[in-house]
Design a protein around this motif. Structure first.
Motif: not given
Length: 340
Positions: A188-193, A223-224, A303-305
């Protein structure tokens, strides 16, 4: 230039068509595929860890064996379910495997995913204390593990056995540099942070446990970016890495078309559904002619990121098939997609 690795779930089953009938087959063939992948110029050999299922389960003996048979390729996990782990024993195992491979381990950890066993980690002797969630336990164990591989003292010395030495002892062996090669499997976006704040590299698979209505690759790219922004805010003193997983099957040989030709259209779209009570989005597969796949991957925002792409392999088709698949990706798909 992107790093390309394979990710094997290590399935084994004695059924018609399978070339991986037993656990022994799965382990030995994973080692052989790592050797073949290194010869082909692939950058990483990663294994998934599952418990109570006919799949790879205990990664460190396998990673050590892969390290002894190879010399260049990265060796990793994607991911280890920390709910099942003794973090100090794991720290010893990880350091030993990393030393055998001369510092090539890239360890992906996580809270874990849905499994066949009902709270199977309890059978290993672990359970969440009152008021804590599974995620809390996994994160706490991860913190202990990371401190242990970074030379933190974790046990009081016995002066009678140490010639009068007192204080705290660190686990042995230690493998310098391993602490910067720890990844968190974020869904998730939160766990990425959170991952960035903790100073771990980001590992994102073909599943996100949230859905905002946008295509999978765009949500994963968001997310990245959240991870990278949080990393800068945290002020860590090294550059992080980001990996994404993709199912990529170039149709080059008759055997490729036999096994996967009919799936090219059926698996070409994201899937949305409920997982453990929450909405989740599953990424599409990339199956087709190499030039078509390359064009699709070049347009994949996540993929690009990312700097690393892990290709999930159909391991039950055997070493030769998967080596051929990886060769097609390295020779045809990667250059056309701008990765090489």
């Amino acid at each position: 230039m992107k790093r390309i690795g394979f990710l094997s779930f290590g399935h084994y089953q004695d059924v018609p068509g399978s070339k991986v009938l037993t656990a022994s087959d799965a382990l030995k063939q994973t080692i052989e595929l790592a050797v073949a992948a290194e010869e082909l110029g692939v950058d990483g050999a990663y294994v998934r860890v599952h418990h109570f299922a006919p799949q790879l389960a205990s990664p460190f003996p396998l990673l050590a064996a892969m390290g002894a048979r190879t010399s260049r390729i990265e060796l990793g996990t994607g991911v280890i379910d920390m709910r099942y782990e003794n973090p100090l024993y794991m720290a010893e195992d990880a350091a030993a495997a990393d030393l055998i491979s001369d510092g090539r381990l890239q360890l992906g950890l996580s809270r874990g995913s849905p499994e066949t066993a009902l709270q199977g980690y309890r059978s290993f002797g672990y359970r969440a204390p009152e008021g804590q969630t599974d995620a809390d336990v996994a994160r706490e164990k991860t913190a202990i593990f990371r401190a242990a591989i970074d030379q933190a003292g974790v046990a009081h010395a016995d002066p009678a056995m140490t010639g009068g030495q007192t204080g705290l002892l660190a686990i042995e062996p230690q493998s310098p540099g391993l602490s910067r090669r720890i990844w968190w499997g974020s869904g998730s976006r939160a766990t990425a942070r959170w991952t960035a704040e903790q100073g771990m590299n980001l590992m994102s698979s073909t599943l996100l446990v949230e859905d905002t209505g946008v295509p999978f690759d765009e949500l994963q790219a968001e997310q990245i970016q959240i991870f990278r922004d949080a990393w800068v805010e945290a002020g860590h003193d090294f550059e992080p890495r980001v990996s994404v997983s993709r199912s990529i099957i170039p149709l080059v040989t008759d055997e490729d078309r036999h096994f996967f030709g009919l799936r090219a259209q059926a698996d070409s779209k994201d899937q949305v559904g409920r997982l453990e009570g929450t909405m989740a989005r599953f990424g599409r597969s990339f199956i087709g002619e190499p030039d078509v796949i390359a064009e699709q991957l070049a347009a994949d925002a996540a993929v690009q990121a990312a700097d690393t792409v892990l290709v999930t392999v159909p391991n039950q088709l055997g070493v030769d098939f998967n080596a051929s698949l990886l060769e097609s990706i390295v020779k045809y798909v990667a250059p056309a997609a701008g990765w090489r």
